[in-house]
Enzyme design. Structure first.
Site, PDB file in Angstrom:
ATOM      1  N   GLY A  18      -0.967  30.745 -24.461  1.00 28.99           N
ATOM      2  CA  GLY A  18      -1.908  30.113 -25.370  1.00 28.99           C
ATOM      3  C   GLY A  18      -3.303  30.631 -25.118  1.00 28.99           C
ATOM      4  N   VAL A  23       2.492  30.313 -19.431  1.00 22.40           N
ATOM      5  CA  VAL A  23       3.501  29.559 -18.688  1.00 22.40           C
ATOM      6  C   VAL A  23       4.637  30.509 -18.335  1.00 22.40           C
ATOM      7  CG1 VAL A  23       5.085  27.610 -18.687  1.00 22.40           C
ATOM      8  CG2 VAL A  23       2.904  27.420 -19.885  1.00 22.40           C
ATOM      9  N   LYS A  38       2.134  27.040 -14.922  1.00 27.06           N
ATOM     10  CA  LYS A  38       1.107  27.186 -15.945  1.00 27.06           C
ATOM     11  C   LYS A  38      -0.133  27.800 -15.301  1.00 27.06           C
ATOM     12  CE  LYS A  38      -1.473  24.556 -19.424  1.00 27.06           C
ATOM     13  NZ  LYS A  38      -1.639  23.220 -20.057  1.00 27.06           N
ATOM     14  N   ASP A 131      -2.238  14.713 -27.436  1.00 24.37           N
ATOM     15  CA  ASP A 131      -1.651  15.866 -28.129  1.00 24.37           C
ATOM     16  C   ASP A 131      -0.134  15.740 -28.244  1.00 24.37           C
ATOM     17  OD1 ASP A 131      -1.950  18.231 -29.535  1.00 24.37           O
ATOM     18  OD2 ASP A 131      -1.841  19.513 -27.769  1.00 24.37           O
TER      19      ASP A 131
END
Length: 241
Positions: A18, A23, A38, A131
């Site tokens: 991202g 990850v 991560k 989220d």
């Protein structure tokens, strides 16, 4: 691949990437346990980014629940930072919806049940996820689900300031304004996700941020595409206030 890796783990493969990190699937050398690591890769030397990453690890450490992806350790070094987490043997709800399409209310609630329990555990510990969406609901091979990715989580009541963060198609009206974090915004997002399980699409489909913000704030709650017995649940969970 990134240059720095957490000592004591052997990289297997990249799972995803991202804006702020990646990850990886790795194996703990001493025990052979598969894990997800991560890595913070975006703006490594930006102290605000590191602070947010540390905060994610701290919040995860506070929530020890079988329905939340567990934190194993947080590692920080001059060349990087990483969160070592439980690896869930399964797929995301997003992958399931793409492969199988809409489902019945009963099936949707069976799949969502675990992640909703994880959300409740977070709220009990004073944490708002902020989220909840199909990508962050991980479904195991046994059919249970877990809640993942606390990257923008905040303590209940924390002031978001001028920052508006989240995933627009699932954000509650108050989240668009940067209001203090409250569990209600997670309930809204979870209900929007439930709607998508039933219909194959999010409740609002605005093509730009301004339209989506207006729809979440003022548009009628779209219950008609869903089965009638759950209309009341949808209206309650996605209430504007």
């Amino acid at each position: 691949m990134i240059g720095w890796q957490v000592p004591g783990y052997t990289l297997v493969r990249r799972l995803g990437a991202g804006a702020s990190g990646t990850v990886d699937l790795a194996v703990h050398d001493a025990t052979g346990t598969p894990v997800a690591i991560k890595y913070l890769t975006g703006q490594l030397h930006d102290e605000l980014f590191r602070y947010a990453f540390r905060d994610e690890a701290r919040l995860l450490a506070e929530i020890d629940d079988p329905y939340v992806c567990r934190l194993y350790e947080y590692v920080e070094a001059p060349d990087g930072a990483a969160i070592v987490m439980e690896l869930v043997n399964g797929v995301s709800l997003r992958q399931m919806l793409r492969a199988q399409g809409p489902t019945t209310p009963e099936s949707a609630l069976c799949v969502l049940k675990g992640s909703l329990a994880g959300l409740a555990a977070a709220h009990t510990h004073g944490v708002v996820h902020r989220d909840y969406k199909p990508e962050n609901v991980l479904v195991t091979a046994e059919g249970t689900s877990k809640l993942a990715d606390f990257g923008i989580a905040m303590p209940v009541g924390a002031d978001a300031g001028a920052s508006v963060t989240g995933t627009p198609r699932y954000m509650a009206p108050e989240q668009w304004t940067g209001a203090p974090a409250e569990p209600a915004c997670d309930i809204y997002a979870a209900t929007a996700t439930f709607f998508e399980c039933l219909t194959g699409r999010p409740p609002y489909d605005g093509g730009d941020l301004a339209t989506l913000r207006r729809q979440h704030a003022r548009a009628p709650i779209p219950t008609d595409p869903a089965p009638r017995p759950v209309h009341g649940l949808l209206r309650h969970g996605m209430a504007k206030r």
